[in-house]
Design an enzyme around this catalytic site. Structure first.
Site, PDB file in Angstrom:
ATOM      1  N   ASN A  13      12.227  16.403  -8.312  1.00 52.30           N
ATOM      2  CA  ASN A  13      11.866  17.720  -7.774  1.00 52.30           C
ATOM      3  C   ASN A  13      12.988  18.194  -6.847  1.00 52.30           C
ATOM      4  OD1 ASN A  13       9.534  19.776  -7.484  1.00 52.30           O
ATOM      5  ND2 ASN A  13      10.332  19.505  -5.414  1.00 52.30           N
ATOM      6  N   GLU A  63      14.121  20.984 -12.481  1.00 54.39           N
ATOM      7  CA  GLU A  63      14.820  22.207 -12.072  1.00 54.39           C
ATOM      8  C   GLU A  63      16.323  22.125 -12.366  1.00 54.39           C
ATOM      9  OE1 GLU A  63      12.568  20.866  -9.618  1.00 54.39           O
ATOM     10  OE2 GLU A  63      11.399  22.550  -8.832  1.00 54.39           O
ATOM     11  N   ASP A 120      11.178  33.204   9.827  1.00 54.32           N
ATOM     12  CA  ASP A 120      10.969  32.974   8.402  1.00 54.32           C
ATOM     13  C   ASP A 120      11.227  34.256   7.606  1.00 54.32           C
ATOM     14  OD1 ASP A 120      10.308  31.728   5.982  1.00 54.32           O
ATOM     15  OD2 ASP A 120       8.854  30.442   6.968  1.00 54.32           O
TER      16      ASP A 120
END
Ligand SMILES: Cc1cc2nc3c(=O)[nH]c(=O)nc-3n(C[C@H](O)[C@H](O)[C@H](O)COP(=O)(O)O)c2cc1C
Length: 431
Positions: A140, A201, A247
Site C-alpha cells: 500500500n 498503486e 489541512d
C-alpha cells in the site's frame, strides 16, 4: 518521467522559478513558496543544509501533469482511468539513484524539513509517501504528513480505515515502512488513489510511466528507484500528539494522537532534492482531487453516459465536483448524483451539467444552475451520510466515521423540454 524530468520540463516551458540565495527551512522557504503559488520553485541553496536543494509546486497545475503524462489536460481523466483499469507490475532493479548515498547514521535534523507557520507543532514532511505491506492485500502506498519529533522519530497523521491504518492495526509488532520523498508526478498521483484493496498503486504508476523499483536496505519493501530520498523504519504502536497543522480546507486540523515512526536508515541521491508542498494550497488540492475524478467518472458511467468530471478547487478539491453527462433519459441527472457520491465517499456537493457547458468554468456551471435548475424539482438532499473528516461543519466523533449532509444539484436541461429555450445564443461576430 521522474521528478528531475519534470523540473527540466518546467524550466524549458518557462514555469520554473529558481532561487539561488540561501534560505531558511524554518518559515522562510514556505513563505517564499506562498508568494509564487501555482509555480514550481527550486531553491538551489538551503542555509545550514549544504548539498541539499528544496523543490515545491511541481504539481501545482493540471498543465504540469499533462506535460508529465504527454496528454492534453482534458485527456488526463481518461489516461488515469485507463491506468487504474490496467496496472502493470513494475520491474525491479539492482542499482538505484535513491541509494547512491547511504547515510552512516540517522539524524532527521540534518534534512531541510520545512516549518510552514509559527503555530505549527514543528517541522513537517508534507510530500512524503509511505510504502507498507499489508499481510492480506500486499503493498500500500499513501501520503502521510509527518511531524518531526527528534533526530529519529516522526508522529504521523494516519486516517482511519485506509490502507496504512488497516495494515498497521493488523500487525502486533512494529510495521516496516519506507518513506519516499522527491517522487515523480505519477507516483505522487497514485499515492493519493484508493484503488480496490489488493491493487498495487505502484503498478498503476508504472502503467502511467516506467516506474522501476529497488529493494530497501533494512526493510522488506520496494520503493521507486529514482525518488530523491528514502527513510526506512518502523510504524510503531507508540503514539504522540500530531498537530496542530493546516489541512486541505486551509483550516487548522485538530491535534490527535498519531502513531510514531522510528527511522533506522536514510538513503538518498548524491545531490538530493528535498520535495515539499504547501498544505491546503493548489498542489495539495490537485493531488487530492484529481485521482478521484476517474473513480467518479467510472461510477457515473455505470448508470448513464458521463463525459467529464471536475473536482473543483473552491470545494477544497475534495468536497465538490461537477459531473458532465450526455443526458439520455429523464432520471439520468438524479442517477448521476447518486453514483457520484458512490464514486467518491467524501464528496459533499455535486452539480450535474450537460455537454454544451465547460465544467472547468465556474461561471458556466453557475449559469446552468441559474437557468436549468429548480430547487423543488432538481435538488437531492441526503441527511446523516458518512463524510469527510476534513469538513469542520461535519459531525466528528473520535473513532467513528464523520457524518455530513450531502446535496446534489441536477442542472441539466429538463427532459422533454424544448432545448432551444435552454441553450446559450451564439453570437455571430462576422457580419
Ligand atoms: C498532499 C497529500 C497529503 C495527504 N496527507 C495525508 C495524511 O496526512 N494522512 C492520511 O491518512 N492521508 C493523507 N492523504 C490522503 C491519502 O494519501 C489518501 O487517502 C490515500 O488515497 C489513501 O490511500 P489508501 O486508501 O490506498 O490507503 C494525503 C493526500 C495528499 C495528496
Amino acid at each position: 518521467m521522474n521528478l528531475r524530468d519534470s523540473i527540466l520540463q518546467a524550466r524549458i516551458a518557462g514555469h520554473l522559478i529558481e532561487l539561488d540565495g540561501p534560505t531558511d527551512p524554518n518559515l522562510d522557504i514556505a513563505r517564499a513558496i506562498y508568494g509564487f503559488a501555482g509555480r514550481p520553485v527550486l531553491f538551489d541553496k538551503v542555509s545550514a543544509y549544504p548539498g541539499w536543494r528544496v523543490l515545491a509546486g511541481i504539481a501545482s497545475a493540471r498543465e504540469y501533469f499533462a506535460l508529465a503524462l504527454g496528454v492534453p489536460t482534458t485527456e488526463l481523466i481518461h489516461k488515469l482511468a485507463r491506468a487504474l483499469e490496467h496496472p502493470v507490475a513494475p520491474p525491479l532493479v539492482g542499482d538505484a539513484p535513491c541509494q547512491e548515498v547511504v547515510e552512516p547514521g540517522v539524524d532527521l535534523t540534518r534534512l531541510p524539513i520545512l516549518r510552514h507557520f509559527p503555530f505549527d507543532a514543528g517541522p513537517y514532511v508534507t510530500a512524503g509517501i509511505l510504502v507498507v505491506n499489508d499481510p492480506d492485500y500486499g503493498r500500500n502506498v499513501s501520503f502521510h504528513r509527518l511531524l518531526r519529533l527528534d533526530e529519529r522519530r516522526f508522529a504521523a497523521r494516519v486516517v482511519e480505515k485506509r490502507g496504512t491504518d488497516t495494515a498497521w492495526r493488523k500487525s502486533a509488532d512494529d510495521l516496516p515502512v519506507a518513506i519516499c520523498i522527491g517522487n515523480s508526478l505519477p507516483v505522487l498521483l497514485v499515492a493519493s488513489m484508493s484503488p480496490p484493496m489488493g491493487v498495487d498503486e505502484l503498478a498503476i504508476a508504472n502503467s502511467l510511466t516506467p516506474t522501476p523499483l529497488v529493494a530497501c536496505k533494512t526493510v522488506p519493501l520496494h520503493v521507486p528507484a529514482d525518488c530523491e530520498l528514502v527513510l526506512e523504519g518502523r510504524l510503531t504502536h507508540a503514539t504522540a500528539p500530531e498537530g496542530p497543522f493546516v489541512d486541505l480546507t486551509e483550516t487548522m486540523d485538530f491535534v490527535r494522537a498519531g502513531p510514531v515512526i522510528e527511522i533506522d536508515c536514510i538513503t538518498h541521491r548524491r545531490d538530493p532534492i528535498y520535495q515539499a508542498l504547501l498544505p491546503g494550497k493548489l498542489e495539495h488540492k490537485l493531488l487530492m482531487g484529481m485521482p478521484k475524478e476517474p473513480t467518479i467518472f467510472a461510477a457515473v458511467n455505470q448508470v448513464c453516459r458521463c463525459t467529464n468530471v471536475v473536482i473543483t478547487p473552491g470545494g477544497a478539491s475534495w468536497l465538490h465536483a461537477v459531473v458532465q453527462i450526455e443526458k439520455r433519459g429523464p432520471e439520468d441527472g438524479r442517477a448521476a448524483i447518486e453514483a457520484a457520491f458512490r464514486g467518491h465517499g467524501s464528496l459533499k456537493h455535486v452539480v450535474v451539467v450537460d455537454t454544451d457547458l465547460n465544467p472547468y468554468d465556474p461561471a458556466e456551471v453557475e449559469w446552468a444552475i441559474a437557468t436549468r435548475f429548480q430547487a423543488d424539482r432538481d435538488l437531492v438532499v441526503l441527511a446523516d451520510q458518512p463524510g469527510s473528516s476534513l469538513d469542520p461543519s461535519g459531525v466528528h466523533e473520535s473513532g467513528k466515521k464523520s457524518l455530513t449532509a450531502k446535496m446534489g444539484i441536477d442542472a441539466t436541461i429538463p427532459w422533454g423540454a424544448e432545448r432551444t429555450a435552454f441553450e446559450k445564443v451564439q453570437y455571430n461576430t462576422r457580419s
